[in-house]
Design an enzyme around this catalytic site. Sequence first.
Site, PDB file in Angstrom:
ATOM      1  N   ALA A 156       0.812  -1.218   0.028  1.00 57.11           N
ATOM      2  CA  ALA A 156      -0.010   0.037  -0.075  1.00 57.11           C
ATOM      3  C   ALA A 156       1.018   1.232   0.094  1.00 57.11           C
ATOM      4  O   ALA A 156       1.737   1.319   0.878  1.00 57.11           O
ATOM      5  CB  ALA A 156      -0.821  -0.019   1.187  1.00 57.11           C
ATOM      6  N   GLY A 207       4.087   3.942   3.250  1.00 57.92           N
ATOM      7  CA  GLY A 207       3.922   2.821   2.552  1.00 57.92           C
ATOM      8  C   GLY A 207       3.819   1.702   3.620  1.00 57.92           C
ATOM      9  O   GLY A 207       4.271   1.754   4.800  1.00 57.92           O
ATOM     10  N   LYS A 208       3.048   0.729   3.329  1.00 55.48           N
ATOM     11  CA  LYS A 208       3.146  -0.728   4.186  1.00 55.48           C
ATOM     12  C   LYS A 208       2.766  -1.689   3.354  1.00 55.48           C
ATOM     13  O   LYS A 208       1.942  -1.410   2.169  1.00 55.48           O
ATOM     14  CB  LYS A 208       2.154  -0.431   5.448  1.00 55.48           C
ATOM     15  CG  LYS A 208       2.408  -1.361   6.613  1.00 55.48           C
ATOM     16  CD  LYS A 208       3.726  -0.985   7.393  1.00 55.48           C
ATOM     17  CE  LYS A 208       3.531  -1.290   8.711  1.00 55.48           C
ATOM     18  NZ  LYS A 208       4.550  -0.366   9.560  1.00 55.48           N
ATOM     19  N   GLY A 209       3.254  -2.810   3.626  1.00 50.99           N
ATOM     20  CA  GLY A 209       2.877  -4.068   2.810  1.00 50.99           C
ATOM     21  C   GLY A 209       3.259  -5.289   3.499  1.00 50.99           C
ATOM     22  O   GLY A 209       3.385  -5.332   4.712  1.00 50.99           O
TER      23      GLY A 209
END
Length: 427
Positions: free
Chosen positions: A71, A116-118
């Site tokens: 994301a 961001g993050k994932g």
Amino acid sequence: MSTTPTTDDAAETEPESTLATARKQLERAATNTDVDPAIVERLKHPTRVQQVSVPLERDDGTVEVFTGYRAQHDDVRGPYKGGLRYHPEVTAAECTGLSMWMTWKCAVMDLPFGGGKGGIAVDPKSLTDDERERLTRRFAEEIRDVVGPTKDVPAPDMGTDAQTMAWFMDAYSMQQGETIPGVVTGKPPVIGGSYGREAAPGRSTAIAAREAVDYYGRDLAETTVAVQGFGSVGANAARLLDDWGTTVVAVSDVNGAIYAPDGLDTHAVPTHEEEPEAVLSHEAPQTLSNDAVLELDVDVLIPAAVGNVITASNADAVAADVVVEGANGPTTFAADEILEGNGVAVIPDILANAGGVTVSYFEWLQDINRRTWSLERVNEELEEQMLSAWSDVRAVVDERDLPWRDAAYVVALSRIAEAKGARGLWP
Ligand code: NAD
């Protein structure tokens, strides 16, 4: 490449509270600023959420397909930045909510990054080392187009570590045809990782606690501290505060807490890394349950284990004067209001534990410049960056009489809105 483009929609269809909470917090923050509502509306939505299928050949030759996400919330101030987690409950919505928090965290620290993050929906404990390596390399390939040192820079998070980042960096570099250490942070120092990165979130949490004690006119030598969670964040924070003269009366891990009214020798208590879940093996006058740690009558309480531990049902029992959020999201929305009503100051996670992303920024600078900093330099620069962010937030607390969390959001949101205003909406 088996990527499914985008998607705000992917994020919106999933019933996940992290995203709802993140949006609620943004709306609340917006009421404290005069930010253009159009900018607030843009910030409610991520730029994109990449969803990928990650096939893995297990050691026994069978193939399993996992789902991975990245994301990317907002990059108006610089490349997206945030962790990659391996956990069975990773979803697009959770990644989106967490990526929003990263946007605020980077902005409040004035780092030139967005959020961001994932991660991958997988239980990393169910994989062998070889399987984790193959999964990570394939994931790196699947999201290769959207990451990079000037685009999006992942880091370790729940279920991933320095070794995961080393595999990711190697896979990315092999595909690009050159060594690119700046594609991820949190690597081992031998391939461009930064000294002091691992200890940084605990160090910044301790700095935030020290500054809060000073702000409320107390002396460190007369300050008592309780810490929930004795892992990377909790143990580093507890030991530094111990070294700086506070009395750390209680620390805990998942099995319970040890309590010594005259103070613990925190360096003698085994951390999660030294000996997992062994806090209770250290001799102390008293043991307590984990929940009881949160209710101890201390000056400073540091929840540094997991999220949502201070809730509407126990917030009234919190007897500390100051809560410093070492963990991400330890206080629920409802608990926040109760604590505020009871006069308990809460120093928010986006400020307190931001040492991690700050030293990640230092790592990225070192990688880009191909120049290693000493541990002393890292710690000095972290101290400087923390004090600068602290004083920006404190100024809003003083001028506007806002709680610390609201003030931190005001600082972050104002910086992002100013950048969006200056750049405009294209086309
Ligand atoms: P860790 O795995 O090193 O340690 C976690 C500690 O919490 C362990 O002592 C464990 O026993 C304890 N624990 C686990 N569940 C518990 C429970 N239900 N009650 C009490 N104790 C419990 O983890 P960490 O890296 O220190 O992370 C802790 C928190 O800080 C997490 O919320 C994480 O998201 C956040 N955080 C970590 C970093 C980082 O870079 N390590 C950065 C920012 C924020």
